[in-house]
Design an enzyme around this catalytic site. Sequence first.
Site, short mmCIF file in Angstrom:
data_model
loop_
_atom_site.label_atom_id
_atom_site.label_comp_id
_atom_site.label_asym_id
_atom_site.label_seq_id
_atom_site.Cartn_x
_atom_site.Cartn_y
_atom_site.Cartn_z
N GLU A 281 1.14 -0.87 0.07
CA GLU A 281 0.00 0.35 -0.10
C GLU A 281 1.08 1.14 0.06
OE1 GLU A 281 -3.55 0.22 2.69
OE2 GLU A 281 -4.05 -1.40 1.88
N HIS B 242 -2.15 -1.34 10.82
CA HIS B 242 -1.68 -3.29 10.17
C HIS B 242 -0.02 -3.29 11.14
CE1 HIS B 242 -3.60 -4.82 7.09
NE2 HIS B 242 -3.74 -3.77 6.89
#
Length: 662
Positions: free
Chosen positions: A369, A646
């Site tokens: 990402e 995350h």
Amino acid sequence: MVLYTSPFPNSFLSVLHSFSWGLIFPCYWLADRLVASFVPTTYEKRQRADDPCYFHALCIIITTPIYLALLVASLPFALIGFLLWSPLQSARRPYIYSRLEDKNHASGATLLTEWKAAGNGKSFCFGSANVCLLPDSLARFNNVFNTQARAKEIGRRIRNGASRPQIKIYIDSPTNTSISAASFSSLVSPQGGDSTNRTVNAGIKRTTSMEYKGDNCGSNNSEDSREDKSGAGEPNEGEENTCIVRINGEDNGHMSDTEPDTVNGQAHASGPAEPSLEGDTEISKTPNHKQKEGDSGSLDSYSASRESLVKVRVGDGTVDQSTVNNKLLYKASIMKKTSVRKKKHTDETFDHEISAFFPANLDFLCLQEVFDKRAAEKLKEQLHHYFEYIVYDVGVYSCHGCCSFKFVNSGLLFASRYPVMDAAYHCYPNGRGMDSLASKGALFLKVQVGSTPQDQRIVGYISCTHLQAIAGDTTVRCEQLDMLQDWLSEFRKSTSSSSTANPEELVAFDVMCGDLNFDNCSSEDKLEQQHSLFTHYKDPCRIGPGEDKPWAIGTLLDPEGLYDEEVCTPDNLQKVLESEEGRKGYLVYPTSKNHSSSQKGRKASLKGNGRRIDYMLYTEEGLYLEWKVEVEEFSFITQLAGLTDHLPVAMRLMVSTGEDDP
């Protein structure tokens, strides 16, 4: 295979691409800012709740018409730019390979000689993280913002944690040989000098904060730490940047008398204290980067370059403790006694922990990402202070190479301390929904990690991927896993070398990592859990389909709690994740029809310890037959607390070659 150092084959196309993007960018930026102003994060909501004059609402009322007017004015230029930009993507290369130009800081060639010196093998450390570097308006849907500042801070934290020296503390205790649990809480400095505070359980391994000032226990590539480290310390064979301290526990389990001041956190030695790293005024404006004094993740605190690894061994050989102590200035914390989870599987052969730091001597890093191009450049600049080789801007745009139109790249980024020999990228053609707008795919890399005395190259393979994210798309993810295995097999065949001109290459490891967007405990992910990938690759955290090891925790954080004081710093997040109740409050758990989606205050018994969707896998297939690959350590890392939703993961592999090199 030629590595692409520029996105286009010639300068004319590069200039034309820059011109077209220059026409598009004002419209893109205005649209991003306009949407972002209407998507507040929880931190901003809390700030506005204390605003009696509704100042922010007034600002939105004033700026929205301005943004809209400028957006409309920029649309004709953006359309012209798009008509130029889109056809150019057919000539664009699938990635950009960047190598550190400063020869004084480059160390890749030096690392290749360490394999011969290691004798019977060498360890390699791999890291993976989803950093959520989307355009700011989209990142806010994950409750993070200020993408450009976050990118810079993420890079700083990673290289700052990885470049610190690796200090290993061995505690000998003949009175206690028990193996303790797999919960690795952070340490607390003792408040008193009584002997009870000096007792150390020889079986407990903890992540600790330590201040280090040594005479160069190895070299590192961090520009900040390079200025402070010099001297003549030599690492052990096969271990770089390693200092060893032995604490003798023969005196009824107490520390030896040679280190009384160290125990109290007041070790005395000559030399200045380690200076704090440079700050960033832009970052200090955002809550993601506000750090308290002494926070291990803050780049403005001493603890940012502290060592987190503490190992325990019993009955090992002797070390001249006084010599080592003269080379170290550190503040050691005493291990606090906490309720810990006992190992249910006593045959575990490797260490595992929740760490507030990225592992020291991190060799390879795979990120997902990293979608925003400007953020990718900032991140690359920071990572280049530690990693010599970086592959970024991976993916395709427009309609080139995939079935549907792609607005953003794959978001994959790879960084390495070892030379990259070959690289290849493939785009998944079956993306659905919002995921179809990104060129999600897989990046395959071949790296050289050494050579034998017979000048045979020793290589390794690393795969980085990001699968379909939409819940319920199990069939899509399984198809992508099938393609992933096929592409990797093709890549290995096309890049293998065994001709007379090129001596046979010896494969040391094959590692696969990334955000797979399914966990091993959810009932809805059964198809992925039983995929053939797990018959070829081993997951250190997994017992079998539907069951993780008891020490494994989830890697997906509940976005609503990112800015809570309990978890907004690496140390705080580490402490919270060590307790079952803390995990229930701040991790996303496997989906279940019997429980609500609310995470906060959940009391019901849940399966597993959170959704673990970020994986580190390795295989023993296709490697040199006489070598053995074993996991040495596995870590869940909290150093990016407040910067992403995350948890990064890291794995250290030991490649054992035996007494003689082949």
